[in-house]
Design a protein around this motif. Structure first.
Motif, PDB file in Angstrom:
ATOM      1  N   GLU A 126     -88.016-100.123 -73.664  1.00 21.14           N
ATOM      2  CA  GLU A 126     -89.426-100.297 -74.044  1.00 21.14           C
ATOM      3  C   GLU A 126     -90.130-101.222 -73.056  1.00 21.14           C
ATOM      4  O   GLU A 126     -91.267-100.956 -72.635  1.00 21.14           O
ATOM      5  CB  GLU A 126     -89.521-100.868 -75.460  1.00 21.14           C
ATOM      6  CG  GLU A 126     -90.952-100.952 -75.968  1.00 21.14           C
ATOM      7  CD  GLU A 126     -91.020-101.366 -77.436  1.00 21.14           C
ATOM      8  OE1 GLU A 126     -92.150-101.581 -77.921  1.00 21.14           O
ATOM      9  OE2 GLU A 126     -89.959-101.477 -78.089  1.00 21.14           O
ATOM     10  N   GLU A 127     -89.456-102.298 -72.669  1.00 20.45           N
ATOM     11  CA  GLU A 127     -90.018-103.232 -71.694  1.00 20.45           C
ATOM     12  C   GLU A 127     -90.272-102.523 -70.360  1.00 20.45           C
ATOM     13  O   GLU A 127     -91.345-102.658 -69.759  1.00 20.45           O
ATOM     14  CB  GLU A 127     -89.041-104.396 -71.488  1.00 20.45           C
ATOM     15  CG  GLU A 127     -89.450-105.367 -70.389  1.00 20.45           C
ATOM     16  CD  GLU A 127     -88.332-106.342 -70.042  1.00 20.45           C
ATOM     17  OE1 GLU A 127     -88.344-106.859 -68.904  1.00 20.45           O
ATOM     18  OE2 GLU A 127     -87.444-106.571 -70.895  1.00 20.45           O
ATOM     19  N   LEU A 128     -89.284-101.744 -69.908  1.00 18.98           N
ATOM     20  CA  LEU A 128     -89.431-101.014 -68.650  1.00 18.98           C
ATOM     21  C   LEU A 128     -90.561 -99.997 -68.736  1.00 18.98           C
ATOM     22  O   LEU A 128     -91.296 -99.779 -67.775  1.00 18.98           O
ATOM     23  CB  LEU A 128     -88.117-100.307 -68.302  1.00 18.98           C
ATOM     24  CG  LEU A 128     -86.955-101.197 -67.878  1.00 18.98           C
ATOM     25  CD1 LEU A 128     -85.675-100.372 -67.771  1.00 18.98           C
ATOM     26  CD2 LEU A 128     -87.250-101.886 -66.547  1.00 18.98           C
ATOM     27  N   GLY A 129     -90.679 -99.364 -69.913  1.00 17.03           N
ATOM     28  CA  GLY A 129     -91.733 -98.370 -70.107  1.00 17.03           C
ATOM     29  C   GLY A 129     -93.111 -98.961 -69.898  1.00 17.03           C
ATOM     30  O   GLY A 129     -93.966 -98.363 -69.232  1.00 17.03           O
ATOM     31  N   HIS A 130     -93.330-100.155 -70.432  1.00 13.05           N
ATOM     32  CA  HIS A 130     -94.626-100.829 -70.269  1.00 13.05           C
ATOM     33  C   HIS A 130     -94.880-101.178 -68.802  1.00 13.05           C
ATOM     34  O   HIS A 130     -95.987-100.976 -68.280  1.00 13.05           O
ATOM     35  CB  HIS A 130     -94.676-102.107 -71.110  1.00 13.05           C
ATOM     36  CG  HIS A 130     -94.730-101.860 -72.588  1.00 13.05           C
ATOM     37  ND1 HIS A 130     -95.618-100.980 -73.157  1.00 13.05           N
ATOM     38  CD2 HIS A 130     -93.997-102.386 -73.616  1.00 13.05           C
ATOM     39  CE1 HIS A 130     -95.446-100.962 -74.477  1.00 13.05           C
ATOM     40  NE2 HIS A 130     -94.467-101.804 -74.773  1.00 13.05           N
ATOM     41  N   LEU A 131     -93.841-101.675 -68.139  1.00 15.70           N
ATOM     42  CA  LEU A 131     -93.988-102.068 -66.739  1.00 15.70           C
ATOM     43  C   LEU A 131     -94.225-100.854 -65.844  1.00 15.70           C
ATOM     44  O   LEU A 131     -95.033-100.908 -64.908  1.00 15.70           O
ATOM     45  CB  LEU A 131     -92.736-102.827 -66.273  1.00 15.70           C
ATOM     46  CG  LEU A 131     -92.505-104.198 -66.924  1.00 15.70           C
ATOM     47  CD1 LEU A 131     -91.144-104.758 -66.521  1.00 15.70           C
ATOM     48  CD2 LEU A 131     -93.616-105.168 -66.513  1.00 15.70           C
ATOM     49  N   MET A 132     -93.537 -99.746 -66.142  1.00 14.09           N
ATOM     50  CA  MET A 132     -93.722 -98.536 -65.342  1.00 14.09           C
ATOM     51  C   MET A 132     -95.120 -97.960 -65.526  1.00 14.09           C
ATOM     52  O   MET A 132     -95.745 -97.484 -64.577  1.00 14.09           O
ATOM     53  CB  MET A 132     -92.664 -97.490 -65.716  1.00 14.09           C
ATOM     54  CG  MET A 132     -91.277 -97.793 -65.195  1.00 14.09           C
ATOM     55  SD  MET A 132     -90.167 -96.352 -65.351  1.00 14.09           S
ATOM     56  CE  MET A 132     -90.033 -96.213 -67.128  1.00 14.09           C
ATOM     57  N   THR A 133     -95.597 -97.988 -66.761  1.00 13.08           N
ATOM     58  CA  THR A 133     -96.946 -97.475 -67.036  1.00 13.08           C
ATOM     59  C   THR A 133     -97.985 -98.256 -66.241  1.00 13.08           C
ATOM     60  O   THR A 133     -98.916 -97.683 -65.661  1.00 13.08           O
ATOM     61  CB  THR A 133     -97.260 -97.568 -68.540  1.00 13.08           C
ATOM     62  OG1 THR A 133     -96.330 -96.748 -69.263  1.00 13.08           O
ATOM     63  CG2 THR A 133     -98.679 -97.086 -68.829  1.00 13.08           C
ATOM     64  N   LYS A 134     -97.832 -99.584 -66.194  1.00 15.57           N
ATOM     65  CA  LYS A 134     -98.753-100.418 -65.418  1.00 15.57           C
ATOM     66  C   LYS A 134     -98.687-100.081 -63.934  1.00 15.57           C
ATOM     67  O   LYS A 134     -99.682-100.209 -63.206  1.00 15.57           O
ATOM     68  CB  LYS A 134     -98.417-101.894 -65.621  1.00 15.57           C
ATOM     69  CG  LYS A 134     -98.782-102.427 -67.003  1.00 15.57           C
ATOM     70  CD  LYS A 134     -98.458-103.908 -67.101  1.00 15.57           C
ATOM     71  CE  LYS A 134     -98.835-104.467 -68.465  1.00 15.57           C
ATOM     72  NZ  LYS A 134     -98.507-105.916 -68.582  1.00 15.57           N
ATOM     73  N   ALA A 135     -97.481 -99.623 -63.486  1.00 14.08           N
ATOM     74  CA  ALA A 135     -97.298 -99.308 -62.064  1.00 14.08           C
ATOM     75  C   ALA A 135     -97.755 -97.896 -61.721  1.00 14.08           C
ATOM     76  O   ALA A 135     -97.757 -97.511 -60.552  1.00 14.08           O
ATOM     77  CB  ALA A 135     -95.831 -99.487 -61.680  1.00 14.08           C
ATOM     78  N   GLY A 136     -98.131 -97.110 -62.764  1.00 11.77           N
ATOM     79  CA  GLY A 136     -98.643 -95.771 -62.500  1.00 11.77           C
ATOM     80  C   GLY A 136     -97.786 -94.616 -62.963  1.00 11.77           C
ATOM     81  O   GLY A 136     -98.137 -93.444 -62.779  1.00 11.77           O
ATOM     82  N   TYR A 137     -96.658 -94.919 -63.580  1.00 14.68           N
ATOM     83  CA  TYR A 137     -95.767 -93.854 -64.064  1.00 14.68           C
ATOM     84  C   TYR A 137     -96.371 -93.117 -65.259  1.00 14.68           C
ATOM     85  O   TYR A 137     -96.938 -93.732 -66.167  1.00 14.68           O
ATOM     86  CB  TYR A 137     -94.419 -94.460 -64.466  1.00 14.68           C
ATOM     87  CG  TYR A 137     -93.566 -93.596 -65.351  1.00 14.68           C
ATOM     88  CD1 TYR A 137     -92.841 -92.517 -64.834  1.00 14.68           C
ATOM     89  CD2 TYR A 137     -93.458 -93.858 -66.718  1.00 14.68           C
ATOM     90  CE1 TYR A 137     -92.044 -91.734 -65.644  1.00 14.68           C
ATOM     91  CE2 TYR A 137     -92.658 -93.073 -67.534  1.00 14.68           C
ATOM     92  CZ  TYR A 137     -91.955 -92.018 -66.998  1.00 14.68           C
ATOM     93  OH  TYR A 137     -91.173 -91.241 -67.815  1.00 14.68           O
ATOM     94  N   VAL A 138     -96.251 -91.794 -65.252  1.00 13.40           N
ATOM     95  CA  VAL A 138     -96.693 -90.952 -66.361  1.00 13.40           C
ATOM     96  C   VAL A 138     -95.535 -90.045 -66.767  1.00 13.40           C
ATOM     97  O   VAL A 138     -95.008 -89.311 -65.918  1.00 13.40           O
ATOM     98  CB  VAL A 138     -97.906 -90.078 -65.963  1.00 13.40           C
ATOM     99  CG1 VAL A 138     -98.311 -89.181 -67.129  1.00 13.40           C
ATOM    100  CG2 VAL A 138     -99.085 -90.943 -65.527  1.00 13.40           C
ATOM    101  N   PRO A 139     -95.070 -90.089 -68.028  1.00 14.12           N
ATOM    102  CA  PRO A 139     -93.954 -89.243 -68.470  1.00 14.12           C
ATOM    103  C   PRO A 139     -94.239 -87.763 -68.211  1.00 14.12           C
ATOM    104  O   PRO A 139     -95.343 -87.280 -68.489  1.00 14.12           O
ATOM    105  CB  PRO A 139     -93.863 -89.535 -69.971  1.00 14.12           C
ATOM    106  CG  PRO A 139     -94.478 -90.877 -70.132  1.00 14.12           C
ATOM    107  CD  PRO A 139     -95.581 -90.940 -69.114  1.00 14.12           C
TER     108      PRO A 139
END
Length: 228
Positions: A126-139
């Motif tokens: 969950e923590e990584l998910g938030h950080l990735m989203t901020k970096a531009g990741y989209v599932p």
């Protein structure tokens, strides 16, 4: 095939047509992978049709073909692939990943919560998910073939076995050390994309050995050059 990898798909097909022997599953598999990368629906369809004959029991062909259709937003054809799998009773083999920590092997299956540190593992995801989203990741929910809603697809993707294994490694191994995971299937496009973000976020090298090749994620990129 190097021609297919370079995007010279017509030249690759011309070479296959002129070969003095029949192309095997490895060659058609390479073409199917190239068709996914270069979003060539016609080549993907032809390669998949040959693989359906050569390796009818393998679900990976159906999944890759569906991914090609999904990337082109050809949802009707994605549905056809799903029906084909159902009609032919082809079941997707469950993904499993392994990691060795302190001379002990830990096995992970998608969505499994039987590990003694599951609560920490899922919290790390969950923590990584938030950080990735901020970096531009989209599932990449379009690659998931389950007949469920958007949020359910996102959760299924985030709980893939290799992501669970990597999350465990992040809480169970010393900071800065390489993470090495083995997987029984081809790493999916979403996980491959996610690890490019994760390796940069956590400043750790992540090495995934899937059924096809080694993937070495470092500084936001993979050694395979996004071709597998």
């Amino acid at each position: 095939m190097s021609l297919a990898r370079a995007g010279k798909l017509d030249d690759a097909m011309d070479l296959i047509d002129k070969m003095p022997f029949e192309a095997n599953a490895s060659i058609w598999g390479a073409l199917l992978g190239a068709a996914r990368i270069h979003k060539n629906i016609e080549l993907g369809k032809r390669a998949a049709e040959m693989l359906f004959i050569l390796e009818p029991e393998k679900s990976g062909t159906h999944v890759l073909l569906a991914n090609i259709y999904a990337s082109a937003r050809s949802w009707g054809n994605v549905a056809k692939v799903r029906r084909l799998m159902k009609d032919n009773k082809v079941k997707k083999e469950p993904g499993m990943s392994w990691i060795e920590v302190k001379d002990k092997i830990y096995t992970f299956i998608v969505g499994n919560r039987s590990h003694s540190r599951s609560e920490e593992i899922y919290a790390k995801l969950e923590e990584l998910g938030h950080l990735m989203t901020k970096a531009g990741y989209v599932p990449m929910i379009e690659i998931d073939l389950h007949a469920v809603g958007k949020r359910e697809k996102e959760l299924l993707l985030s709980y893939h076995s290799e992501k669970l294994a990597v999350a465990f490694a992040l809480i169970a191994t010393p900071p800065g050390t390489p993470i090495r995971v083995k997987k029984n299937l081809r790493i999916c496009l979403d996980c491959h994309t996610a690890f490019k973000y994760i390796c940069k976020i956590v400043s750790r090298e992540i090495i995934i050995r899937d059924i096809n090749r080694f993937h070495r994620f470092r500084d936001g990129s993979c050694s395979c050059g996004d071709y597998w």
